[in-house]
Design an enzyme around this catalytic site. Structure first.
Site, PDB file in Angstrom:
ATOM      1  N   GLU A   1      -9.444 -10.505  -7.552  1.00  0.00           N
ATOM      2  CA  GLU A   1      -8.461  -9.433  -7.333  1.00  0.00           C
ATOM      3  C   GLU A   1      -7.291  -9.509  -8.318  1.00  0.00           C
ATOM      4  O   GLU A   1      -6.795  -8.481  -8.779  1.00  0.00           O
ATOM      5  CB  GLU A   1      -7.957  -9.482  -5.889  1.00  0.00           C
ATOM      6  CG  GLU A   1      -9.048  -9.080  -4.905  1.00  0.00           C
ATOM      7  CD  GLU A   1      -8.609  -9.184  -3.447  1.00  0.00           C
ATOM      8  OE1 GLU A   1      -9.408  -8.793  -2.580  1.00  0.00           O
ATOM      9  OE2 GLU A   1      -7.487  -9.657  -3.180  1.00  0.00           O
TER      10      GLU A   1
ATOM     11  N   HIS B   1      -1.903  -5.507   1.498  1.00  0.00           N
ATOM     12  CA  HIS B   1      -3.178  -6.179   1.250  1.00  0.00           C
ATOM     13  C   HIS B   1      -2.887  -7.603   0.831  1.00  0.00           C
ATOM     14  O   HIS B   1      -1.912  -7.858   0.130  1.00  0.00           O
ATOM     15  CB  HIS B   1      -3.967  -5.483   0.128  1.00  0.00           C
ATOM     16  CG  HIS B   1      -5.121  -6.315  -0.356  1.00  0.00           C
ATOM     17  ND1 HIS B   1      -6.344  -6.294   0.260  1.00  0.00           N
ATOM     18  CD2 HIS B   1      -5.199  -7.261  -1.344  1.00  0.00           C
ATOM     19  CE1 HIS B   1      -7.146  -7.175  -0.344  1.00  0.00           C
ATOM     20  NE2 HIS B   1      -6.470  -7.766  -1.317  1.00  0.00           N
TER      21      HIS B   1
ATOM     22  N   TYR C   1     -12.269  -2.360  -3.593  1.00  0.00           N
ATOM     23  CA  TYR C   1     -12.776  -2.546  -2.231  1.00  0.00           C
ATOM     24  C   TYR C   1     -14.303  -2.492  -2.171  1.00  0.00           C
ATOM     25  O   TYR C   1     -14.865  -2.195  -1.111  1.00  0.00           O
ATOM     26  CB  TYR C   1     -12.177  -1.485  -1.300  1.00  0.00           C
ATOM     27  CG  TYR C   1     -10.786  -1.830  -0.785  1.00  0.00           C
ATOM     28  CD1 TYR C   1     -10.563  -2.986  -0.024  1.00  0.00           C
ATOM     29  CD2 TYR C   1      -9.703  -0.994  -1.018  1.00  0.00           C
ATOM     30  CE1 TYR C   1      -9.297  -3.292   0.465  1.00  0.00           C
ATOM     31  CE2 TYR C   1      -8.429  -1.299  -0.528  1.00  0.00           C
ATOM     32  CZ  TYR C   1      -8.241  -2.448   0.213  1.00  0.00           C
ATOM     33  OH  TYR C   1      -6.989  -2.750   0.713  1.00  0.00           O
TER      34      TYR C   1
ATOM     35  N   ASN D   1      -1.894  -0.026   6.958  1.00  0.00           N
ATOM     36  CA  ASN D   1      -1.334  -1.288   7.446  1.00  0.00           C
ATOM     37  C   ASN D   1      -0.474  -2.016   6.403  1.00  0.00           C
ATOM     38  O   ASN D   1      -0.387  -3.235   6.384  1.00  0.00           O
ATOM     39  CB  ASN D   1      -2.447  -2.181   8.003  1.00  0.00           C
ATOM     40  CG  ASN D   1      -3.513  -2.486   6.971  1.00  0.00           C
ATOM     41  OD1 ASN D   1      -3.383  -2.134   5.806  1.00  0.00           O
ATOM     42  ND2 ASN D   1      -4.564  -3.166   7.399  1.00  0.00           N
TER      43      ASN D   1
ATOM     44  N   LYS E   1       0.838  -1.203   0.000  1.00  0.00           N
ATOM     45  CA  LYS E   1       0.000   0.000   0.000  1.00  0.00           C
ATOM     46  C   LYS E   1       0.881   1.264   0.000  1.00  0.00           C
ATOM     47  O   LYS E   1       2.099   1.190   0.225  1.00  0.00           O
ATOM     48  CB  LYS E   1      -0.930  -0.045   1.225  1.00  0.00           C
ATOM     49  CG  LYS E   1      -1.921  -1.233   1.189  1.00  0.00           C
ATOM     50  CD  LYS E   1      -2.851  -1.210   2.404  1.00  0.00           C
ATOM     51  CE  LYS E   1      -3.843  -2.370   2.364  1.00  0.00           C
ATOM     52  NZ  LYS E   1      -4.810  -2.304   3.494  1.00  0.00           N
TER      53      LYS E   1
END
Ligand code: ADP
Ligand code: MG
Length: 138
Positions: free
Chosen positions: A126, A115, A49, A112, A9
Site C-alpha cells: 500500500e 484506512h 482495494y 468510516n 477517506k
C-alpha cells in the site's frame, strides 16, 4: 520502527477533521513520514482495494473512495501497523471501541473516515502504491 499506510477517506476530509485525525496519531507516538492529498481515479481505487474485488460492496466502496479528495500518509513508529488499527477502531463504527476515530466520527461501515494497512505485507504494497521511496522522509 515500522511503517504503515494511512488514508483519511473522503468523508474525513469533508468533515474537516484532517487535523484531528493527525493529532490522534501524533499524540499516540506515530510520526508522519509522508503526506499528500489526492483525488483517486476509479482505477486507482479499484487497484488499491483489489483484494476486495469479489465483495458485494466493492462497487460502492470504490465510488465512495473517489467521491472527494483523500489524505494519503505514511505513519512510522514502534508497532505502527497495530497502533494505527487500534486508534482507528473496528471497521463498523457501531462495533468500534470508545475513543477510537471510527467510533467518534464514522457514519457507517463504509464511510468510516480512515484506512490503515492490516499487516506488514499489505503495508509494503500500500505504501508503494502511493509513494515512491524519495517521498518518504528518513
Ligand atoms: P478495514 O478498513 O477495517 O481494514 P476491510 O479491509 O474489511 O476493513 O474493508 C475495507 C473497507 O471496505 C472498509 O474500511 C469499509 O470502507 C468498506 N467495507 C467493509 N465492509 C463493508 C460492508 N459490509 N459494507 C460496505 N462497506 C464495507
Ligand atoms: Mg482492510
Amino acid at each position: 520502527m515500522e511503517r504503515t499506510l494511512s488514508i483519511i477517506k473522503p468523508d474525513g476530509v469533508r468533515k474537516n477533521i484532517i487535523g484531528e485525525v493527525v493529532r490522534r496519531f501524533e499524540k499516540n507516538g506515530l510520526k508522519v513520514a509522508a503526506m499528500k492529498m489526492a483525488e483517486l481515479s476509479k482505477k486507482e481505487a479499484e487497484g488499491f482495494y483489489a483484494v476486495h474485488s469479489a465483495r458485494p460492496f466493492f462497487g460502492s466502496l470504490t465510488e465512495f473512495m473517489t467521491s472527494g479528495p483523500v489524505v494519503l500518509m505514511v505513519l512510522e513508529g514502534d508497532n505502527a501497523i497495530a497502533k494505527n488499527r487500534e486508534l482507528m477502531g473496528a471497521t463498523d463504527p457501531a462495533k468500534a471501541a470508545e475513543g477510537t476515530i471510527r467510533k467518534d466520527f464514522a457514519d457507517s461501515i463504509e464511510s468510516n473516515i480512515v484506512h490503515g494497512s492490516d499487516g506488514p505485507d499489505t503495508a509494503k504494497f500500500e505504501i508503494s502504491y502511493f509513494f515512491s521511496e524519495t517521498e518518504i522522509v528518513r
